[in-house]
Motif scaffolding. Structure first.
Motif, PDB file in Angstrom:
ATOM      1  N   ASN A  22       0.808  -1.222   0.000  1.00  0.00           N
ATOM      2  CA  ASN A  22       0.000   0.000   0.000  1.00  0.00           C
ATOM      3  C   ASN A  22       0.844   1.276   0.000  1.00  0.00           C
ATOM      4  O   ASN A  22       2.052   1.252   0.233  1.00  0.00           O
ATOM      5  CB  ASN A  22      -0.982  -0.010   1.177  1.00  0.00           C
ATOM      6  CG  ASN A  22      -0.291   0.176   2.520  1.00  0.00           C
ATOM      7  OD1 ASN A  22       0.101   1.277   2.891  1.00  0.00           O
ATOM      8  ND2 ASN A  22      -0.124  -0.929   3.262  1.00  0.00           N
ATOM      9  N   VAL A  23       0.193   2.388  -0.243  1.00  0.00           N
ATOM     10  CA  VAL A  23       0.887   3.660  -0.487  1.00  0.00           C
ATOM     11  C   VAL A  23       1.609   4.201   0.744  1.00  0.00           C
ATOM     12  O   VAL A  23       2.531   5.011   0.614  1.00  0.00           O
ATOM     13  CB  VAL A  23      -0.108   4.699  -1.039  1.00  0.00           C
ATOM     14  CG1 VAL A  23      -0.993   5.256   0.087  1.00  0.00           C
ATOM     15  CG2 VAL A  23       0.609   5.822  -1.777  1.00  0.00           C
ATOM     16  N   PHE A  24       1.222   3.770   1.940  1.00  0.00           N
ATOM     17  CA  PHE A  24       1.938   4.230   3.137  1.00  0.00           C
ATOM     18  C   PHE A  24       3.409   3.832   3.078  1.00  0.00           C
ATOM     19  O   PHE A  24       4.278   4.555   3.579  1.00  0.00           O
ATOM     20  CB  PHE A  24       1.300   3.660   4.409  1.00  0.00           C
ATOM     21  CG  PHE A  24       0.242   4.558   5.009  1.00  0.00           C
ATOM     22  CD1 PHE A  24       0.554   5.851   5.408  1.00  0.00           C
ATOM     23  CD2 PHE A  24      -1.054   4.109   5.179  1.00  0.00           C
ATOM     24  CE1 PHE A  24      -0.422   6.673   5.968  1.00  0.00           C
ATOM     25  CE2 PHE A  24      -2.032   4.919   5.738  1.00  0.00           C
ATOM     26  CZ  PHE A  24      -1.719   6.204   6.128  1.00  0.00           C
ATOM     27  N   TRP A  25       3.692   2.669   2.480  1.00  0.00           N
ATOM     28  CA  TRP A  25       5.090   2.239   2.350  1.00  0.00           C
ATOM     29  C   TRP A  25       5.852   3.177   1.418  1.00  0.00           C
ATOM     30  O   TRP A  25       7.023   3.487   1.653  1.00  0.00           O
ATOM     31  CB  TRP A  25       5.155   0.808   1.827  1.00  0.00           C
ATOM     32  CG  TRP A  25       4.579  -0.214   2.749  1.00  0.00           C
ATOM     33  CD1 TRP A  25       3.406  -0.898   2.606  1.00  0.00           C
ATOM     34  CD2 TRP A  25       5.146  -0.671   3.994  1.00  0.00           C
ATOM     35  NE1 TRP A  25       3.206  -1.750   3.663  1.00  0.00           N
ATOM     36  CE2 TRP A  25       4.262  -1.623   4.535  1.00  0.00           C
ATOM     37  CE3 TRP A  25       6.311  -0.355   4.686  1.00  0.00           C
ATOM     38  CZ2 TRP A  25       4.498  -2.273   5.736  1.00  0.00           C
ATOM     39  CZ3 TRP A  25       6.565  -1.004   5.889  1.00  0.00           C
ATOM     40  CH2 TRP A  25       5.660  -1.943   6.400  1.00  0.00           C
ATOM     41  N   THR A  26       5.185   3.648   0.367  1.00  0.00           N
ATOM     42  CA  THR A  26       5.818   4.605  -0.549  1.00  0.00           C
ATOM     43  C   THR A  26       6.103   5.918   0.165  1.00  0.00           C
ATOM     44  O   THR A  26       7.196   6.489   0.026  1.00  0.00           O
ATOM     45  CB  THR A  26       4.896   4.868  -1.752  1.00  0.00           C
ATOM     46  OG1 THR A  26       4.449   3.631  -2.292  1.00  0.00           O
ATOM     47  CG2 THR A  26       5.619   5.678  -2.817  1.00  0.00           C
ATOM     48  N   LEU A  27       5.128   6.400   0.930  1.00  0.00           N
ATOM     49  CA  LEU A  27       5.315   7.645   1.666  1.00  0.00           C
ATOM     50  C   LEU A  27       6.417   7.513   2.714  1.00  0.00           C
ATOM     51  O   LEU A  27       7.209   8.441   2.913  1.00  0.00           O
ATOM     52  CB  LEU A  27       3.997   8.065   2.326  1.00  0.00           C
ATOM     53  CG  LEU A  27       2.832   8.358   1.358  1.00  0.00           C
ATOM     54  CD1 LEU A  27       1.566   8.685   2.147  1.00  0.00           C
ATOM     55  CD2 LEU A  27       3.183   9.494   0.414  1.00  0.00           C
ATOM     56  N   LEU A  28       6.474   6.352   3.358  1.00  0.00           N
ATOM     57  CA  LEU A  28       7.529   6.114   4.341  1.00  0.00           C
ATOM     58  C   LEU A  28       8.894   6.113   3.674  1.00  0.00           C
ATOM     59  O   LEU A  28       9.845   6.745   4.175  1.00  0.00           O
ATOM     60  CB  LEU A  28       7.290   4.776   5.048  1.00  0.00           C
ATOM     61  CG  LEU A  28       8.378   4.311   6.030  1.00  0.00           C
ATOM     62  CD1 LEU A  28       8.588   5.332   7.146  1.00  0.00           C
ATOM     63  CD2 LEU A  28       8.028   2.938   6.600  1.00  0.00           C
TER      64      LEU A  28
END
Length: 282
Positions: free
Chosen positions: A130-136
């Motif tokens: 999910n996109v939270f991993w990208t933001l992290l």
């Protein structure tokens, strides 16, 4: 707010200041736009696509209408990611603790993974994160670049160290198969590096972001055809950068920080339950 009156007053303030007298948009306006367009995108990807593939006979009128709606929702959904990247940058620049910020993203990445997998893949899988991993990954990359520039006085070594940090962040996102992958991290870094010039930031960031889809072609990560096809839908992200340019940097939403984190896994659970309900009724 514990007091309902205060909460209502805060809502009026937020709505009144979504756009100021000079035509500038608040960060709240961008955040709400990102939330709505993300939801619409996931209605297309999580609901319509499922019915297009599994239940509606291909080629019929119902399938054609559903496919047209799917394409529209997915296109509109391209507005959300650049906004979240921009808001991540603002959070990074103003946070008192990057470590706590990173921990928050990490915890919500874990919390969101099951709803993400079940909604979009129908099972738990490591094929996509999910996109939270990208933001992290983007947050940690920005932090690494800042450390390189602050600790290494030499511009040459600082630049080399920064380039290595960016390459590492993009590689991590690519290997983990996060949403938007290495291109997502690249967009975050470009927004960060161009933060001192809003005009340049809003012109070069989308251009370089879209160009980054071709990085994977010589590396064998994607075909040229796939990269070109990606531009067909991802190119619509350009439409949101004028709004980012007109952002006045002001926030009026107070006391609801975790709501905008929780809405990501919660809305996917709601869509998942809605899909099961529709399957039961149909």
């Amino acid at each position: 707010f514990r007091d309902g009156v205060k909460s209502k007053g805060n809502t009026r303030i937020v709505l009144r200041n979504l756009r100021d007298a000079n035509g500038m948009f608040s960060e709240d306006a961008l955040k709400l736009l990102a939330l709505v367009t993300m939801f619409l995108d996931h209605v297309g990807a999580g609901l319509l696509k499922y019915f297009l593939v599994h239940t509606i006979p291909e080629g019929g009128a119902a399938w054609q209408y559903c496919d047209a709606a799917y394409q529209i929702l997915r296109t509109v959904g391209r507005l959300s990611f650049p906004i979240y990247c921009y808001l991540l940058l603002q959070g990074f620049l103003h946070t008192r603790s990057v470590a706590r910020y990173a921990l928050r993203l990490f915890l919500f990445a874990l919390l969101s993974e099951a709803p993400f997998d079940l909604l979009f893949y129908g099972k738990m899988t490591m094929a996509h994160q999910n996109v939270f991993w990208t933001l992290l990954a983007g947050l940690l990359t920005m932090a690494a670049v800042r450390q390189c520039r602050e600790r290494l006085k030499s511009q040459v070594f600082g630049g080399l160290c920064s380039a290595a940090a960016v390459a590492a962040g993009m590689t991590a996102a690519g290997l983990l198969h996060t949403d938007y992958g290495y291109s997502g991290v690249f967009l975050i870094v470009v927004l960060y590096l161009l933060r001192g010039d809003r005009s340049l930031q809003c012109i070069l960031s989308p251009a370089l972001f879209l160009a980054s889809y071709f990085i994977g072609v010589p590396l064998g990560l994607r075909s040229l055809e796939n990269a070109v096809d990606s531009l067909g839908i991802e190119g619509f992200c350009i439409a949101v950068f004028p709004l980012i340019y007109l952002c006045n940097g002001k926030r009026y939403i107070k006391g609801h920080k975790y709501f905008f984190y929780l809405i990501y896994p919660v809305h996917m659970l709601i869509l998942l339950l809605l899909r099961y309900l529709l399957l039961f009724l149909l």
